[in-house]
Every structure is written in C-alpha cells, then in structure tokens.
Design an enzyme around this catalytic site. Structure first.
Site, PDB file in Angstrom:
ATOM      1  N   GLY A  48       0.815  -1.211   0.000  1.00 26.21           N
ATOM      2  CA  GLY A  48       0.000   0.000   0.000  1.00 26.21           C
ATOM      3  C   GLY A  48       0.849   1.262   0.000  1.00 26.21           C
ATOM      4  O   GLY A  48       2.077   1.223  -0.177  1.00 26.21           O
ATOM      5  N   TYR A 182     -14.199   0.527  10.772  1.00 30.51           N
ATOM      6  CA  TYR A 182     -12.761   0.836  10.721  1.00 30.51           C
ATOM      7  C   TYR A 182     -12.272   1.241  12.112  1.00 30.51           C
ATOM      8  O   TYR A 182     -11.272   0.717  12.610  1.00 30.51           O
ATOM      9  CB  TYR A 182     -12.527   1.958   9.720  1.00 30.51           C
ATOM     10  CG  TYR A 182     -11.083   2.409   9.584  1.00 30.51           C
ATOM     11  CD1 TYR A 182     -10.183   1.703   8.800  1.00 30.51           C
ATOM     12  CD2 TYR A 182     -10.633   3.553  10.242  1.00 30.51           C
ATOM     13  CE1 TYR A 182      -8.867   2.127   8.672  1.00 30.51           C
ATOM     14  CE2 TYR A 182      -9.325   3.976  10.121  1.00 30.51           C
ATOM     15  CZ  TYR A 182      -8.444   3.269   9.329  1.00 30.51           C
ATOM     16  OH  TYR A 182      -7.139   3.692   9.202  1.00 30.51           O
ATOM     17  N   TYR A 196      -1.543  -9.538  23.825  1.00 33.90           N
ATOM     18  CA  TYR A 196      -0.367 -10.380  23.557  1.00 33.90           C
ATOM     19  C   TYR A 196       0.809  -9.939  24.403  1.00 33.90           C
ATOM     20  O   TYR A 196       1.636 -10.758  24.809  1.00 33.90           O
ATOM     21  CB  TYR A 196      -0.016 -10.342  22.063  1.00 33.90           C
ATOM     22  CG  TYR A 196      -0.761 -11.394  21.277  1.00 33.90           C
ATOM     23  CD1 TYR A 196      -2.137 -11.321  21.120  1.00 33.90           C
ATOM     24  CD2 TYR A 196      -0.092 -12.473  20.708  1.00 33.90           C
ATOM     25  CE1 TYR A 196      -2.836 -12.289  20.413  1.00 33.90           C
ATOM     26  CE2 TYR A 196      -0.782 -13.453  19.998  1.00 33.90           C
ATOM     27  CZ  TYR A 196      -2.144 -13.349  19.854  1.00 33.90           C
ATOM     28  OH  TYR A 196      -2.831 -14.321  19.161  1.00 33.90           O
ATOM     29  N   GLN A 199      -0.221 -11.375  27.971  1.00 34.23           N
ATOM     30  CA  GLN A 199      -0.295 -12.832  28.113  1.00 34.23           C
ATOM     31  C   GLN A 199       0.972 -13.533  27.643  1.00 34.23           C
ATOM     32  O   GLN A 199       1.331 -14.581  28.169  1.00 34.23           O
ATOM     33  CB  GLN A 199      -1.507 -13.368  27.344  1.00 34.23           C
ATOM     34  CG  GLN A 199      -1.856 -14.803  27.723  1.00 34.23           C
ATOM     35  CD  GLN A 199      -3.245 -15.195  27.241  1.00 34.23           C
ATOM     36  OE1 GLN A 199      -4.147 -14.357  27.144  1.00 34.23           O
ATOM     37  NE2 GLN A 199      -3.412 -16.465  26.929  1.00 34.23           N
ATOM     38  N   ARG A 223      -9.028   9.493  -0.872  1.00 38.43           N
ATOM     39  CA  ARG A 223      -8.746  10.330   0.296  1.00 38.43           C
ATOM     40  C   ARG A 223      -8.502  11.769  -0.138  1.00 38.43           C
ATOM     41  O   ARG A 223      -8.286  12.049  -1.320  1.00 38.43           O
ATOM     42  CB  ARG A 223      -7.578   9.742   1.082  1.00 38.43           C
ATOM     43  CG  ARG A 223      -8.002   8.476   1.828  1.00 38.43           C
ATOM     44  CD  ARG A 223      -6.866   7.810   2.540  1.00 38.43           C
ATOM     45  NE  ARG A 223      -6.023   7.018   1.654  1.00 38.43           N
ATOM     46  CZ  ARG A 223      -5.009   6.265   2.070  1.00 38.43           C
ATOM     47  NH1 ARG A 223      -4.721   6.230   3.349  1.00 38.43           N
ATOM     48  NH2 ARG A 223      -4.294   5.560   1.217  1.00 38.43           N
TER      49      ARG A 223
HETATM   50  N1  LIG Z   1      -2.561   7.111   5.227  1.00 34.85           N
HETATM   51  C1  LIG Z   1      -3.145   7.624   6.288  1.00 34.85           C
HETATM   52  O1  LIG Z   1      -3.460   8.816   6.308  1.00 34.85           O
HETATM   53  C2  LIG Z   1      -3.432   6.783   7.521  1.00 34.85           C
HETATM   54  C3  LIG Z   1      -3.996   7.400   8.639  1.00 34.85           C
HETATM   55  C4  LIG Z   1      -4.263   6.620   9.755  1.00 34.85           C
HETATM   56  C5  LIG Z   1      -3.929   5.283   9.760  1.00 34.85           C
HETATM   57  N2  LIG Z   1      -3.372   4.721   8.660  1.00 34.85           N
HETATM   58  C6  LIG Z   1      -3.063   3.285   8.711  1.00 34.85           C
HETATM   59  O2  LIG Z   1      -1.837   3.055   8.065  1.00 34.85           O
HETATM   60  C7  LIG Z   1      -1.881   1.794   7.381  1.00 34.85           C
HETATM   61  C8  LIG Z   1      -1.493   1.956   5.919  1.00 34.85           C
HETATM   62  O3  LIG Z   1      -2.395   2.874   5.297  1.00 34.85           O
HETATM   63  P1  LIG Z   1      -2.204   3.342   3.794  1.00 34.85           P
HETATM   64  O4  LIG Z   1      -2.515   4.772   3.756  1.00 34.85           O
HETATM   65  O5  LIG Z   1      -0.886   2.875   3.289  1.00 34.85           O
HETATM   66  O6  LIG Z   1      -3.402   2.555   3.076  1.00 34.85           O
HETATM   67  P2  LIG Z   1      -3.375   1.609   1.775  1.00 34.85           P
HETATM   68  O7  LIG Z   1      -4.796   1.273   1.458  1.00 34.85           O
HETATM   69  O8  LIG Z   1      -2.560   2.224   0.711  1.00 34.85           O
HETATM   70  O9  LIG Z   1      -2.603   0.326   2.304  1.00 34.85           O
HETATM   71  C9  LIG Z   1      -3.261  -0.754   2.940  1.00 34.85           C
HETATM   72  C10 LIG Z   1      -2.789  -2.027   2.257  1.00 34.85           C
HETATM   73  O10 LIG Z   1      -3.404  -3.144   2.925  1.00 34.85           O
HETATM   74  C11 LIG Z   1      -3.788  -4.071   1.923  1.00 34.85           C
HETATM   75  N3  LIG Z   1      -4.890  -4.878   2.478  1.00 34.85           N
HETATM   76  C12 LIG Z   1      -6.150  -4.474   2.775  1.00 34.85           C
HETATM   77  N4  LIG Z   1      -6.837  -5.504   3.281  1.00 34.85           N
HETATM   78  C13 LIG Z   1      -6.006  -6.574   3.282  1.00 34.85           C
HETATM   79  C14 LIG Z   1      -6.142  -7.938   3.677  1.00 34.85           C
HETATM   80  N5  LIG Z   1      -7.294  -8.428   4.172  1.00 34.85           N
HETATM   81  N6  LIG Z   1      -5.080  -8.766   3.545  1.00 34.85           N
HETATM   82  C15 LIG Z   1      -3.892  -8.297   3.047  1.00 34.85           C
HETATM   83  N7  LIG Z   1      -3.704  -7.018   2.642  1.00 34.85           N
HETATM   84  C16 LIG Z   1      -4.755  -6.169   2.774  1.00 34.85           C
HETATM   85  C17 LIG Z   1      -4.200  -3.245   0.717  1.00 34.85           C
HETATM   86  O11 LIG Z   1      -4.106  -3.965  -0.499  1.00 34.85           O
HETATM   87  C18 LIG Z   1      -3.195  -2.100   0.788  1.00 34.85           C
HETATM   88  O12 LIG Z   1      -2.053  -2.385  -0.005  1.00 34.85           O
HETATM   89  C19 LIG Z   1      -3.283   1.256   7.594  1.00 34.85           C
HETATM   90  O13 LIG Z   1      -3.276   0.349   8.673  1.00 34.85           O
HETATM   91  C20 LIG Z   1      -4.093   2.470   7.950  1.00 34.85           C
HETATM   92  O14 LIG Z   1      -5.202   2.150   8.751  1.00 34.85           O
HETATM   93  C21 LIG Z   1      -3.123   5.438   7.535  1.00 34.85           C
END
Ligand SMILES: NC(=O)c1ccc[n+]([C@@H]2O[C@H](COP(=O)([O-])OP(=O)(O)OC[C@H]3O[C@@H](n4cnc5c(N)ncnc54)[C@H](O)[C@@H]3O)[C@@H](O)[C@H]2O)c1
Length: 347
Positions: A48, A182, A196, A199, A223
């Site tokens: 991602g 979410y 984790y 425990q 976004r």
């Molecule tokens: N970018 C932001 O502004 C932001 C803000 C708060 C939190 N986050 C957190 O940071 C992390 C990365 O966010 P991002 O912006 O890179 O989003 P993104 O959507 O680009 O990346 C998420 C990745 O997870 C993969 N994915 C989704 N469901 C999956 C599954 N069931 N199995 C395997 N892969 C799966 C998607 O293919 C994607 O590549 C996330 O956990 C998100 O919640 C991001």
C-alpha cells in the site's frame, strides 16, 4: 523485472504459525532485546501507500523485507523497484488467513481497507482485517519472539471532544456509523496488541497515524489529498464537504516513515501519535492545492454524515519517547506530491 507473487519460503524449522495447532508456541521464543542487523521484517499491507515507502526505507538500510498484501488496494507499479531487490519478497495473501512467513525479526501490521470510500464498500472485510488479521500478525510475532508494531489510527479518537488529541484521550467513536467498522477494527487491534503483551510478554508498539500523504497515492485513492490533486490537475472543481471548516493535520510520508521506524527500533509500547501538528482547514488545503497545481477551483457541497470536525495530534509523547517530530512543511509536501502526480505515475 522479477515479480514474486507467491511466497518465497525461507528455511524454517518451526511449524506454521497457527495458535490452534501450536498451543505452547509462545513459550519457545522469548523476545530478543537486541535488534539483529540486518533483520527480516514482515510488513502486512506492505504494497500500500505507506507500506511501499516503509519497505523502501527498510531495504535502504539493509533489512530483508517480506510484504504481505492481498493487493486489494496495493498497486503493482509501485512495487516495481522493490521487486527488483533480492532482499524483497511479496506474499500475495489475505491477512485474515494464517501466515507462514518463515522466521522474522519484526512484524509491522497495517493491512486493512483504508479510506471512507473503500471502508463503506467493504465493512465486513474491514472488521475481519482489524480483528482476525491482527491476531494472525500477532501470532507470527509471538511464534518468533519478535517485536510487533501495530499501525492504529487517529480515527480511534472518533469526532474528538478533546483538542489536540493526546494518547490518553479515549475518543468519541460511534460503532454503528458507516466508518465505525474501521474505528472499531483499530480499537480491537490495539486491545489485541496489549493482550499479547500481557499474556505472552511480547514486545509490542502501537502508533496512531494522523492523515499521511505524499507521492504514491494513486488516482483511484479517494482520500482528500489525492482527490484534490486529481481534481486540480484536471482543471476541475475541488469539492469541499460541509464548507471545508473541518481541520486536518497532514503528515508528509517521509516524516511519517521516520517516526514509524523510530518506534519499531525502540522498546516503547505507546500508543504514540505520529503525524503533523500543522493543522489546516480543508478549505485552506484545497486553496493551497489549487495554487500549487495552478489550476482548478474550490466548490462547497453538503457535509458527509460522519466527518470529524477537528483532527490534530498532541505530539508530546512522540517527541519525548522517540526524539521525533515532522520536519516537512505542508506547502513543501504538497508541492512534491503535485510534482509526482504530474509525472503521470499516479494514474
Ligand atoms: N494514510 C493515512 O493517512 C493513515 C492514517 C491513519 C492510519 N493509517 C493506517 O496506516 C496503514 C497503511 O495505510 P495506507 O494509507 O498505506 O493505506 P493503503 O490502502 O494504501 O494500504 C493498505 C494495504 O493493505 C492491503 N490490504 C487491505 N486488506 C487486506 C487484507 N485483508 N489482507 C492483506 N492485505 C490487505 C491493501 O491492499 C493495501 O495495499 C493502515 O493500517 C491504515 O489504517 C493510515
């Protein structure tokens, strides 16, 4: 270009990571205080936006990286350079399935559907990734006695009644709202991470990202920053939900990854806010994007049902525990992101 879409297995004498079949697994591997260098890091969601930047940074410092991703939102072109690196492996897999990554020295967990448009379309997948996916990733860390870093979210604060948001604030989340899956997925992930630790005496860390942006956000990303940039570069109107008085604090991705790695390399548990405290209204952001892009115009449309009114991190803990703070001004970050989008790579 070498595309490894299946797991490149590494030698292991351990059984697959499955708590149900290995009830005594966690007694076998106490956490190592000394980080190994180079290390093998498992990054779930590694294909991602943040994941690819993180994998690049880890490879640059000599680590071996396995990115586990189902590619539901990840983009293969973003992986081109990574796949050319012998120290990078892509496991195309759903994180809700048991994970057999072989031995690892650290786990960074971030696989989950992200962004209002994706989350409202895939609410059950979101809950499953936040819950089952987190447990699976934790099981890998527990099996190998490694540090586990959970990427939570500022959404854990919901529509906050405290401003700026510090880590002890418990938030104002509506579990039944369209994006509640979410928020609750992230709350479960934090609870599981602490379970984790308690425990299994696992070394864990939790960071709460606040709106991260930068090059690598693709045109299909709904976004706010990629949407505004796409609209501006096309010479269209930038749609402002609810008048644009909502505030956000946008962190440039390179700053964010530096903070993430500082937390990964530490023994801190957190949770720690990682983001920018340069707060801006959405209207000011839209006007900045129009100015930098040199095209587009701002338009006001009715607000979304669930759009947090303010968002700004209290970064006291990050500064103190990680000696980290963001350094990229919003204008600079937007200029770099617009420049990247102009190259056509975001299409
Ligand atoms: N970018 C932001 O502004 C932001 C803000 C708060 C939190 N986050 C957190 O940071 C992390 C990365 O966010 P991002 O912006 O890179 O989003 P993104 O959507 O680009 O990346 C998420 C990745 O997870 C993969 N994915 C989704 N469901 C999956 C599954 N069931 N199995 C395997 N892969 C799966 C998607 O293919 C994607 O590549 C996330 O956990 C998100 O919640 C991001």
């Amino acid at each position: 270009m070498a595309i490894a879409l299946t797991l490149r297995r590494r030698p292991t004498d351990r059984s697959p990571c499955d708590a149900a079949t290995s009830p005594h697994l966690y007694e076998l591997a106490p956490y190592r205080e000394e980080p190994m260098s180079p290390r093998h890091v498992l990054v779930t969601g590694g294909a991602g936006f943040i994941g690819t930047h993180l994998c690049t940074a880890l490879l640059e410092r000599g680590d071996h990286v396995t990115a586990l991703d189902d590619l539901s939102a990840g983009h293969l072109p973003a992986l081109d350079e990574l796949l050319d690196n012998d120290r990078f492996t892509l496991m195309k897999q759903d994180v809700t399935e048991p994970i057999d990554s072989g031995p690892v020295d650290a786990v960074v967990h971030m696989a989950i559907p992200v962004g209002p448009e994706v989350v409202t379309r895939r609410p059950i997948d979101t809950l499953r990734a936040g819950s089952i996916g987190t447990l699976n990733a934790l099981n890998v860390a527990a099996e190998h006695g490694t540090r586990f870093l959970c990427l939570s979210s500022s959404e854990i604060y919901g529509d906050p009644l405290v401003h700026p948001q510090h880590e002890d604030y418990r938030g104002n989340v509506d579990p039944t709202a369209p994006l509640g899956c979410y928020d609750e997925g992230k709350r479960f992930a934090e609870a599981a991470t602490f379970a984790y630790r308690r425990q299994h005496d696992l070394s864990v860390g939790i960071i709460r990202p606040f709106n991260v942006y930068g090059p690598g956000m693709y045109a299909d990303d709904r976004r706010v920053v990629p949407t505004f940039i796409r609209q501006a570069l096309a010479g269209n109107t930038l749609t402002l939900h609810g008048g644009g008085t909502q505030t956000r604090s946008l962190c440039y991705v390179d700053d964010f990854v530096t903070g993430l790695i500082a937390m990964l390399d530490s023994t801190e548990t957190g949770p720690v806010n990682v983001g920018s405290d340069e707060e801006t209204t959405i209207r000011d952001l839209a006007e900045l994007v129009v100015e930098v892009a040199g095209s587009g115009a701002v338009e006001v449309v009715p607000g979304r049902a669930q759009d947090s009114s303010v968002r700004c991190p209290d970064l006291t803990r990050a500064r103190k525990l990680l000696s980290w703070a963001p350094t990229t001004p919003l204008r600079t970050g937007i200029e770099r992101t617009v420049a990247w989008a102009r190259t056509g790579q975001a299409a």
